[in-house]
Design a protein around this motif. Structure first.
Motif, mmCIF file in Angstrom:
data_model
loop_
_atom_site.group_PDB
_atom_site.id
_atom_site.type_symbol
_atom_site.label_atom_id
_atom_site.label_comp_id
_atom_site.label_asym_id
_atom_site.label_seq_id
_atom_site.Cartn_x
_atom_site.Cartn_y
_atom_site.Cartn_z
ATOM 1 N N SER A 1 15.474 47.362 3.558
ATOM 2 C CA SER A 1 14.784 47.476 4.852
ATOM 3 C C SER A 1 13.484 48.267 4.759
ATOM 4 O O SER A 1 12.907 48.645 5.788
ATOM 5 C CB SER A 1 15.705 48.136 5.876
ATOM 6 O OG SER A 1 15.963 49.473 5.522
ATOM 7 N N SER A 2 13.008 48.506 3.546
ATOM 8 C CA SER A 2 11.843 49.388 3.382
ATOM 9 C C SER A 2 10.587 48.839 4.063
ATOM 10 O O SER A 2 9.684 49.598 4.407
ATOM 11 C CB SER A 2 11.565 49.636 1.903
ATOM 12 O OG SER A 2 11.264 48.418 1.244
ATOM 13 N N SER A 3 10.517 47.512 4.271
ATOM 14 C CA SER A 3 9.294 46.955 4.866
ATOM 15 C C SER A 3 9.204 47.155 6.375
ATOM 16 O O SER A 3 8.134 46.961 6.948
ATOM 17 C CB SER A 3 9.194 45.460 4.557
ATOM 18 O OG SER A 3 9.035 45.285 3.164
ATOM 19 N N GLN A 4 10.307 47.516 7.026
ATOM 20 C CA GLN A 4 10.281 47.621 8.488
ATOM 21 C C GLN A 4 9.186 48.558 8.976
ATOM 22 O O GLN A 4 8.539 48.284 9.982
ATOM 23 C CB GLN A 4 11.645 48.090 9.007
ATOM 24 C CG GLN A 4 12.723 47.016 8.897
ATOM 25 C CD GLN A 4 14.076 47.511 9.332
ATOM 26 O OE1 GLN A 4 14.327 48.720 9.379
ATOM 27 N NE2 GLN A 4 14.975 46.587 9.637
ATOM 28 N N ILE A 5 8.979 49.658 8.283
ATOM 29 C CA ILE A 5 7.885 50.575 8.631
ATOM 30 C C ILE A 5 6.782 50.514 7.562
ATOM 31 O O ILE A 5 5.618 50.345 7.875
ATOM 32 C CB ILE A 5 8.414 52.005 8.825
ATOM 33 C CG1 ILE A 5 9.341 52.043 10.052
ATOM 34 C CG2 ILE A 5 7.264 52.991 8.995
ATOM 35 C CD1 ILE A 5 10.088 53.340 10.253
ATOM 36 N N TYR B 1 11.471 56.656 7.734
ATOM 37 C CA TYR B 1 10.481 55.967 6.891
ATOM 38 C C TYR B 1 11.086 54.864 6.026
ATOM 39 O O TYR B 1 10.398 53.931 5.627
ATOM 40 C CB TYR B 1 9.741 57.005 6.022
ATOM 41 C CG TYR B 1 8.558 56.447 5.260
ATOM 42 C CD1 TYR B 1 7.411 56.017 5.939
ATOM 43 C CD2 TYR B 1 8.556 56.353 3.867
ATOM 44 C CE1 TYR B 1 6.317 55.515 5.252
ATOM 45 C CE2 TYR B 1 7.468 55.848 3.181
ATOM 46 C CZ TYR B 1 6.338 55.426 3.876
ATOM 47 O OH TYR B 1 5.257 54.915 3.189
ATOM 48 N N LEU B 2 12.398 54.937 5.724
ATOM 49 C CA LEU B 2 13.017 53.922 4.861
ATOM 50 C C LEU B 2 13.587 52.723 5.627
ATOM 51 O O LEU B 2 14.089 51.781 5.012
ATOM 52 C CB LEU B 2 14.101 54.544 3.971
ATOM 53 C CG LEU B 2 13.516 55.401 2.829
ATOM 54 C CD1 LEU B 2 13.386 56.840 3.234
ATOM 55 C CD2 LEU B 2 14.293 55.239 1.557
ATOM 56 N N GLY B 3 13.514 52.759 6.967
ATOM 57 C CA GLY B 3 13.993 51.616 7.733
ATOM 58 C C GLY B 3 15.487 51.664 8.014
ATOM 59 O O GLY B 3 16.154 52.676 7.761
ATOM 60 N N SER B 4 15.988 50.558 8.537
ATOM 61 C CA SER B 4 17.337 50.536 9.104
ATOM 62 C C SER B 4 18.446 50.906 8.130
ATOM 63 O O SER B 4 19.408 51.566 8.502
ATOM 64 C CB SER B 4 17.635 49.162 9.708
ATOM 65 O OG SER B 4 17.540 48.161 8.720
#
Lengths: 322, 322
Positions: free
Chosen positions: A176-180, B146-149
């Motif tokens: 999920s690293s791309s979400q932010i 920062y790492l997302g869900s």
């Protein structure tokens, strides 16, 4: 970053081993071995189980450190695995850092701290203390950049004073690293690219003998093309590359994160090395968690397989190095 | 979030007091009081000074907790201030949480952890444990998005199982917070607004009796207009609002972060309350750090002024509430 780069040169090995023990990765005989000792040493009954597990983690770590200290330059204990046990786990985290440091390894504490300036100053104590009074025994730590420069500067200043290093998250390895990090900005770039530029700037005044800043970047192995582009974008920033092995990263995927001299990055594997004994045991007569073995047998199984896995990883990386 | 909201209703006070002791905020007689005791209890000479300071921090915290427990709903110990002392500091952090919890206060551990899924699961132990076996004693924690869900879900799941809460950073109060959080996205919004939407989504399946999710948001008091807009944007997300007092936030600036019923937010002050004794002493005959006072005098000075400052803050907030 000079100390790390020289350790990599000495061992000809750009890999770092994650010391991330969990109950699932530590053989069962070891987990059970310290219950009595913990009961004698701990006043609070609620703390017996965590204390016994913490002692088991420490023995597990020492066996791995002894098995790899001559062939790898660095280890990366993940503090969360210790913090999960409460204060007794933090004790064992510092003991692990100290033991690894004493065996000549560069110790990168994966703590991912980050806060406003006055609070970041307190966290920076991880790397602020003179060796004789040091309670943490880390040579470097990871930090989170979401709060901007005033959350990072205290770490950079502390590292500059003690000749230690800091690695800021830029592009993490998780799904999920791309979400932010991957949000598209008005200028066409993505958030992580702007973070990369900030991290370059924040470390620009502290470039070492080998051309790299004391402020490095975390760039996941799972982003091969973006990692190679970041290598060009931030030529004075050393990369910590997690995600090799269990998370899906390969040597071919991390190749572009090294510079033309084969420097500029160190690749982490945790489960692939410290859990290698579990693959070996699948071919043997023991139960999958090692139940029925003696503590000594379990430690030997862990050591032998960790060393073999570390050698395999080293050779795998060497094969793709420029 | 129900437990926190009911504590706020009971005290008619939407404020939370930051227990962030430092050597500069703890009176000198207290800092010196435990050196002998520490020397008797600690084997390693390097740990005597941290242990003595940790004991002083604990006495300081207990005095403040006793002074405010009947008028405030919650406290927020900042773990960095304890972690700065090493493992002995972490011990005192958990002791502080336990003491505050035992006095009926909601304990929000300001730990700002965040990592990939498997690691976040380990950190989630902060809020995963049944009360009898709990080593942390936190009712809620802060986390970094920062790492997302997949770095947040383990915390949300843990909180759902134990009826605890989590607060994710959205818009922090510090001067450099806009460097990343304020980046302009291709669609015209800013990074923190997208983070706000993600945080709303991640908590959407866990709305409590009072209409708020167990996943709250950290929104700094220093961003009055953005905070009011976020209040509209995320109607089911409770806000932890740091930055009041020492960082420049005022009651007028946080007004818009409450909902129409006067709920929806809790405002933090740390130095303004726990350091209130230092302003008082400036008018008295003592030296600024309290040197020359007895330990008892110092604790009374701390207590009296913390309580007065907490009452002033409460009344200041009440005056602007809808």
């Amino acid at each position: 970053m000079d100390q790390l780069i020289e350790a990599i040169q000495r061992t000809q090995n750009p890999s770092i081993i994650g010391l991330d023990p969990t109950d699932a990765l530590v053989p069962e005989p070891l987990l059970k071995a310290f219950v009595q000792e913990a009961a004698e040493n701990v006043d609070d009954p609620a703390e017996v189980a965590p204390a016994a597990r913490a002692m088991a983690y420490y023995q597990f770590n020492c066996a791995i450190i002894d098995a790899i200290a001559d062939i790898v330059p660095a280890v990366k204990p993940q503090i969360a695995m210790y913090e999960a046990l409460g204060p007794t786990g933090i004790d064992v985290y510092t003991m692990t850092c100290e033991y690894a440091h004493d065996q000549g390894l560069y110790v990168l504490g994966d703590i991912k701290r980050g806060d406003i300036g006055s609070t970041a100053m307190a966290y920076a104590q991880h790397i602020s203390q003179p060796t004789d009074d040091d309670v943490w025994h880390e040579d470097a730590i990871t930090v989170n950049p979401y709060l901007g420069s005033d959350g990072i500067e205290p770490f950079v200043e502390a590292a500059a004073a003690t000749h230690k290093d800091v690695f800021a998250l830029v592009r993490t390895s998780n799904p999920s690293s791309s979400q932010i990090q991957g949000l598209k900005l008005a200028d066409g770039s993505q958030v992580y690219e702007r973070v990369a530029d900030l991290v370059s700037d924040w470390g620009a005044d502290h470039i070492g003998t080998h051309g790299y800043s004391l402020l490095g970047a975390v760039v996941g192995a799972t982003h091969a093309e973006q990692g190679a582009a970041l290598r060009e974008r931030m030529p004075h920033t050393f990369f910590l590359v997690p995600g090799y092995g269990a998370q899906g990263g390969t040597a071919a995927m991390v190749r572009g994160m090294f510079d033309r001299n084969g420097s500029g990055a160190i690749v982490n594997s945790s489960r692939g090395v410290i859990g290698a004994w579990q693959k070996a045991i699948a071919h043997a007569d023991h139960s999958p968690d090692g139940a029925g073995m003696s503590v000594q047998q379990a430690l030997e199984l862990v050591s032998t397989n960790a060393r073999q896995a570390a050698i395999t990883m080293r050779d795998d990386l060497r094969a793709v190095m420029p």
